[in-house]
Each structure stands twice: as structure tokens, then as C-alpha cells.
Scaffold this motif. Sequence first.
Motif, PDB file in Angstrom:
ATOM      1  N   SER A  48       0.821  -1.204   0.000  1.00 58.71           N
ATOM      2  CA  SER A  48       0.000   0.000   0.000  1.00 58.71           C
ATOM      3  C   SER A  48       0.859   1.260   0.000  1.00 58.71           C
ATOM      4  CB  SER A  48      -0.916   0.003   1.224  1.00 58.71           C
ATOM      5  OG  SER A  48      -1.583   1.240   1.366  1.00 58.71           O
ATOM      6  N   LYS A  49       1.913   1.257   0.789  1.00 61.37           N
ATOM      7  CA  LYS A  49       2.765   2.440   0.909  1.00 61.37           C
ATOM      8  C   LYS A  49       3.559   2.685  -0.376  1.00 61.37           C
ATOM      9  CE  LYS A  49       2.909   1.891   5.902  1.00 61.37           C
ATOM     10  NZ  LYS A  49       2.221   3.135   6.242  1.00 61.37           N
ATOM     11  N   SER A  50       3.834   1.616  -1.137  1.00 63.72           N
ATOM     12  CA  SER A  50       4.480   1.786  -2.448  1.00 63.72           C
ATOM     13  C   SER A  50       3.572   2.558  -3.389  1.00 63.72           C
ATOM     14  CB  SER A  50       4.807   0.419  -3.059  1.00 63.72           C
ATOM     15  OG  SER A  50       5.619  -0.351  -2.211  1.00 63.72           O
ATOM     16  N   THR A 104      -0.540 -14.838   1.962  1.00 66.82           N
ATOM     17  CA  THR A 104      -0.485 -15.763   0.831  1.00 66.82           C
ATOM     18  C   THR A 104      -0.428 -14.933  -0.443  1.00 66.82           C
ATOM     19  OG1 THR A 104      -2.888 -15.852   0.603  1.00 66.82           O
ATOM     20  CG2 THR A 104      -1.841 -17.489   2.061  1.00 66.82           C
ATOM     21  N   LEU A 105      -0.029 -15.577  -1.529  1.00 69.79           N
ATOM     22  CA  LEU A 105       0.038 -14.850  -2.795  1.00 69.79           C
ATOM     23  C   LEU A 105      -1.340 -14.373  -3.219  1.00 69.79           C
ATOM     24  CD1 LEU A 105       1.525 -13.785  -5.259  1.00 69.79           C
ATOM     25  CD2 LEU A 105       1.306 -16.060  -6.292  1.00 69.79           C
ATOM     26  N   ILE A 106      -2.363 -15.187  -3.015  1.00 71.18           N
ATOM     27  CA  ILE A 106      -3.694 -14.769  -3.441  1.00 71.18           C
ATOM     28  C   ILE A 106      -4.156 -13.539  -2.652  1.00 71.18           C
ATOM     29  CG2 ILE A 106      -5.000 -16.301  -1.892  1.00 71.18           C
ATOM     30  CD1 ILE A 106      -6.919 -16.741  -4.304  1.00 71.18           C
ATOM     31  N   GLN A 107      -3.814 -13.475  -1.379  1.00 74.22           N
ATOM     32  CA  GLN A 107      -4.145 -12.291  -0.593  1.00 74.22           C
ATOM     33  C   GLN A 107      -3.395 -11.068  -1.117  1.00 74.22           C
ATOM     34  OE1 GLN A 107      -2.950 -13.803   3.225  1.00 74.22           O
ATOM     35  NE2 GLN A 107      -5.037 -14.391   3.815  1.00 74.22           N
ATOM     36  N   TYR A 108      -2.139 -11.271  -1.436  1.00 75.56           N
ATOM     37  CA  TYR A 108      -1.305 -10.175  -1.929  1.00 75.56           C
ATOM     38  C   TYR A 108      -1.828  -9.647  -3.265  1.00 75.56           C
ATOM     39  CZ  TYR A 108       3.099  -7.548  -2.228  1.00 75.56           C
ATOM     40  OH  TYR A 108       4.041  -6.557  -2.284  1.00 75.56           O
ATOM     41  N   LEU A 109      -2.178 -10.557  -4.161  1.00 79.53           N
ATOM     42  CA  LEU A 109      -2.693 -10.140  -5.468  1.00 79.53           C
ATOM     43  C   LEU A 109      -4.037  -9.435  -5.333  1.00 79.53           C
ATOM     44  CD1 LEU A 109      -1.827 -13.289  -7.631  1.00 79.53           C
ATOM     45  CD2 LEU A 109      -0.628 -11.094  -7.582  1.00 79.53           C
ATOM     46  N   GLN A 110      -4.901  -9.950  -4.476  1.00 83.20           N
ATOM     47  CA  GLN A 110      -6.204  -9.303  -4.286  1.00 83.20           C
ATOM     48  C   GLN A 110      -6.018  -7.899  -3.735  1.00 83.20           C
ATOM     49  OE1 GLN A 110      -9.199 -10.344  -5.332  1.00 83.20           O
ATOM     50  NE2 GLN A 110      -8.177 -12.131  -6.190  1.00 83.20           N
ATOM     51  N   ASP A 111      -5.067  -7.730  -2.825  1.00 81.69           N
ATOM     52  CA  ASP A 111      -4.781  -6.398  -2.305  1.00 81.69           C
ATOM     53  C   ASP A 111      -4.189  -5.518  -3.401  1.00 81.69           C
ATOM     54  OD1 ASP A 111      -5.437  -5.849   0.471  1.00 81.69           O
ATOM     55  OD2 ASP A 111      -3.491  -4.851   0.576  1.00 81.69           O
ATOM     56  N   GLY A 112      -3.368  -6.122  -4.262  1.00 83.17           N
ATOM     57  CA  GLY A 112      -2.749  -5.364  -5.342  1.00 83.17           C
ATOM     58  C   GLY A 112      -3.749  -4.766  -6.319  1.00 83.17           C
ATOM     59  N   LYS A 114      -6.162  -3.057  -5.645  1.00 85.33           N
ATOM     60  CA  LYS A 114      -6.569  -1.736  -5.163  1.00 85.33           C
ATOM     61  C   LYS A 114      -5.716  -0.618  -5.753  1.00 85.33           C
ATOM     62  CE  LYS A 114      -7.672  -3.652  -0.575  1.00 85.33           C
ATOM     63  NZ  LYS A 114      -7.285  -3.587   0.868  1.00 85.33           N
ATOM     64  N   TYR A 115      -4.575  -0.988  -6.337  1.00 87.35           N
ATOM     65  CA  TYR A 115      -3.607   0.017  -6.771  1.00 87.35           C
ATOM     66  C   TYR A 115      -3.311  -0.161  -8.262  1.00 87.35           C
ATOM     67  CZ  TYR A 115      -3.140  -0.888  -1.791  1.00 87.35           C
ATOM     68  OH  TYR A 115      -3.406  -1.139  -0.476  1.00 87.35           O
ATOM     69  N   PRO A 116      -4.224   0.273  -9.114  1.00 88.56           N
ATOM     70  CA  PRO A 116      -4.122  -0.036 -10.539  1.00 88.56           C
ATOM     71  C   PRO A 116      -2.913   0.568 -11.246  1.00 88.56           C
ATOM     72  CG  PRO A 116      -5.872   1.564 -10.128  1.00 88.56           C
ATOM     73  CD  PRO A 116      -5.438   1.050  -8.799  1.00 88.56           C
ATOM     74  N   ASN A 117      -2.273   1.557 -10.640  1.00 88.33           N
ATOM     75  CA  ASN A 117      -1.108   2.172 -11.285  1.00 88.33           C
ATOM     76  C   ASN A 117       0.214   1.599 -10.800  1.00 88.33           C
ATOM     77  OD1 ASN A 117      -2.704   4.023 -12.793  1.00 88.33           O
ATOM     78  ND2 ASN A 117      -2.926   5.300 -10.983  1.00 88.33           N
ATOM     79  N   LEU A 118       0.149   0.561  -9.989  1.00 88.77           N
ATOM     80  CA  LEU A 118       1.351  -0.041  -9.413  1.00 88.77           C
ATOM     81  C   LEU A 118       1.631  -1.393 -10.061  1.00 88.77           C
ATOM     82  CD1 LEU A 118       3.462   0.289  -7.033  1.00 88.77           C
ATOM     83  CD2 LEU A 118       1.913  -1.175  -5.704  1.00 88.77           C
ATOM     84  N   GLN A 119       2.828  -1.537 -10.621  1.00 89.93           N
ATOM     85  CA  GLN A 119       3.234  -2.834 -11.159  1.00 89.93           C
ATOM     86  C   GLN A 119       3.656  -3.757 -10.017  1.00 89.93           C
ATOM     87  OE1 GLN A 119       1.855  -2.627 -14.295  1.00 89.93           O
ATOM     88  NE2 GLN A 119       3.581  -3.923 -14.911  1.00 89.93           N
ATOM     89  N   LEU A 120       3.371  -5.043 -10.171  1.00 86.26           N
ATOM     90  CA  LEU A 120       3.710  -6.038  -9.169  1.00 86.26           C
ATOM     91  C   LEU A 120       4.873  -6.869  -9.702  1.00 86.26           C
ATOM     92  CD1 LEU A 120       0.054  -7.112  -8.296  1.00 86.26           C
ATOM     93  CD2 LEU A 120       1.463  -5.377  -7.162  1.00 86.26           C
ATOM     94  N   VAL A 121       6.040  -6.687  -9.103  1.00 91.16           N
ATOM     95  CA  VAL A 121       7.257  -7.345  -9.573  1.00 91.16           C
ATOM     96  C   VAL A 121       7.473  -8.595  -8.729  1.00 91.16           C
ATOM     97  CG1 VAL A 121       9.708  -7.062 -10.067  1.00 91.16           C
ATOM     98  CG2 VAL A 121       8.169  -5.083 -10.219  1.00 91.16           C
ATOM     99  N   LEU A 122       7.077  -9.733  -9.275  1.00 89.20           N
ATOM    100  CA  LEU A 122       6.962 -10.984  -8.534  1.00 89.20           C
ATOM    101  C   LEU A 122       8.218 -11.835  -8.715  1.00 89.20           C
ATOM    102  CD1 LEU A 122       3.770 -13.252  -8.633  1.00 89.20           C
ATOM    103  CD2 LEU A 122       6.068 -14.197  -8.478  1.00 89.20           C
ATOM    104  N   VAL A 144      -2.116 -15.627 -11.127  1.00 89.64           N
ATOM    105  CA  VAL A 144      -2.086 -14.258 -11.658  1.00 89.64           C
ATOM    106  C   VAL A 144      -3.149 -14.079 -12.739  1.00 89.64           C
ATOM    107  CG1 VAL A 144      -0.706 -12.640 -13.032  1.00 89.64           C
ATOM    108  CG2 VAL A 144       0.323 -13.811 -11.076  1.00 89.64           C
ATOM    109  N   ASP A 145      -3.248 -15.054 -13.628  1.00 90.84           N
ATOM    110  CA  ASP A 145      -4.260 -14.983 -14.691  1.00 90.84           C
ATOM    111  C   ASP A 145      -5.676 -14.988 -14.105  1.00 90.84           C
ATOM    112  OD1 ASP A 145      -2.336 -14.897 -16.642  1.00 90.84           O
ATOM    113  OD2 ASP A 145      -2.470 -17.027 -17.156  1.00 90.84           O
ATOM    114  N   LYS A 146      -5.915 -15.858 -13.145  1.00 90.92           N
ATOM    115  CA  LYS A 146      -7.237 -15.953 -12.529  1.00 90.92           C
ATOM    116  C   LYS A 146      -7.612 -14.660 -11.824  1.00 90.92           C
ATOM    117  CE  LYS A 146     -10.082 -18.977  -9.639  1.00 90.92           C
ATOM    118  NZ  LYS A 146     -10.095 -20.235  -8.823  1.00 90.92           N
ATOM    119  N   ALA A 147      -6.608 -13.971 -11.274  1.00 90.31           N
ATOM    120  CA  ALA A 147      -6.854 -12.697 -10.589  1.00 90.31           C
ATOM    121  C   ALA A 147      -7.047 -11.548 -11.573  1.00 90.31           C
ATOM    122  CB  ALA A 147      -5.697 -12.381  -9.653  1.00 90.31           C
ATOM    123  N   GLY A 148      -6.802 -11.801 -12.858  1.00 88.08           N
ATOM    124  CA  GLY A 148      -6.954 -10.751 -13.866  1.00 88.08           C
ATOM    125  C   GLY A 148      -5.849  -9.719 -13.822  1.00 88.08           C
ATOM    126  N   LEU A 149      -4.664 -10.127 -13.348  1.00 89.40           N
ATOM    127  CA  LEU A 149      -3.574  -9.168 -13.149  1.00 89.40           C
ATOM    128  C   LEU A 149      -2.393  -9.377 -14.094  1.00 89.40           C
ATOM    129  CD1 LEU A 149      -3.550  -8.978  -9.249  1.00 89.40           C
ATOM    130  CD2 LEU A 149      -4.088  -7.121 -10.821  1.00 89.40           C
TER     131      LEU A 149
END
Length: 256
Positions: A48-50, A104-112, A114-122, A144-149
Motif C-alpha cells: 500500500s505504501k508503495s 499468501t500470494l492470493i491475498q497479496y494479489l487481491q490487495d494489489g 486496489k492500486y491499478p497504477n502499481l506494477q507487481l514485480v513478482l 495471476v491470470d485468474k486474478a486478472g492481473l
Amino acid sequence: MTIMKRIITVVSLLVLIVMAAAGQPKVVAHRGHWMAADGAQNSLASLSKSADINCYGAEFDVHSTVDNVLVVYHDNDIDGVKIQDTTYGNIQYSRLPNGEYLPTLIQYLQDGKKYPNLQLVLEIKPHKNAERDMQVCKAVVDMVDKAGLAPRVEYISFSLDACKELHRLAPDAKVAYLGGNLSPRQAKDAGLTGIDYHYSVFEQNLQWLDEARLLGVEVNVWTVDGDSLLRKFAYMLGIDIITTNQPDVLQKILEK
């Protein structure tokens, strides 16, 4: 072609190269912006802070437990238990330094989301062998695909086997190798889009920056901290991304 036209052509190409090289590097928060208040490495708070400070991306690390639950954590062990050798049930109530439960990764992706302008570098951490690396890659890409990210996730790994498998599974995704031992040409020939190396590797192989630029291979440098190093790489031609524990400090340098 006349000599004058040749000169104009060469000058035009040089101008384009300089303009391309002059772009500011993007800022990636290493394990999220965890040095901010109430943050912790690889925590949902650091994610979130990122986003709060408008980073290009937040980097985070993924392990798989023996029962195939993907968790976000950097070290191999948590609370004295090796993540890859235990079940999720044995570590699910482990807490991060800021009090959050191990995500968990699914929790992290779901939280991600919320921040559509932030890339997730996994980053996929190396597992016990190439076969296991590939299994984990498949599980990660499917999630990642299932989360639509998919458009917002970029992959990195120290495992070259994992990088090649990620490219096969997600051919449109950015995939960069962390190992430091491949030239830009070798990385491109392996199907990768980038090299993501410790800053000392580029200090010893400055020619790779020019080679990468000519090949269209993206260059990410890690982990760059401290005012002098941040300034050095912020102004170095050929650096596309800087991964740092001090994203806010780097941003102030780039603003100047």
C-alpha cells in the motif's frame, strides 16, 4: 545517398539514442516500501505504501509450501521453519514484524488490485530442483491470470529454469533474470525481456548497458541504497529501473 544526407541520418540516429537514454529510471520498492511507518518487508502495508508514493512497482518474493500454498516472504525460514519443507498449516499464523499474518500470494494479489497504477514485480524464489521450479511457475501464472492481473505482473527469478518456464507460460509478460551471469545477448536468446542484476555486476560490466539498449533488453539494478549510490545509478545512462529500499529518497533525487 549524398554525404550531407548521411551526416543528417547519423546525427538523427544519435539524437534518438540520446533522447531514449535520457529517460529517468523507474522506481521499484524492494519488498515494498517497508521502511515507511508501520511497514514490514513483503507486507500488505508495504504494498500500500508503495502505491501511496507513486512508485512504478513493488517487488515481492514467493515461496511454495509442500502442500502447494504460495506465500509471500523473502527468507527461506520463518519462525525457524523452512517454508518450502513444511505445510501451510504450520506457518499460517506466523506474523511479520508489523503484526500482519504471513500473506499468501492470493491475498497479496487481491490487495494489489486496489492500486491499478502499481506494477507487481513478482520474484519466484528457487525451489529444490528444476521440476519443482516449473510446478511453482505454473501455479503462480495460473493464479495471476485468474486474478486478472497478467498485464500488471512482471516476473523475476534467480532460477534460469524458472525464467524460461515463465516466458513459456506467459509469453507477453516481462521476465528478467537475477543471476548476474548472463550478458544481455544471452538473456535475449533465452527469451527473456530483461536483466535484473546487483549494482556491482554493472559496475564491472558497463558495456552491458550499451548492449542491452541496442538489443531492447530492459535493465534493472538492485538493491541500490544510500544517497551516493542512488545518485550514481539515477544518472547512469542505460538504467531502466532501480530497485531500492529507499524509493522515497530516489524519487526526490529524480525530481531534482
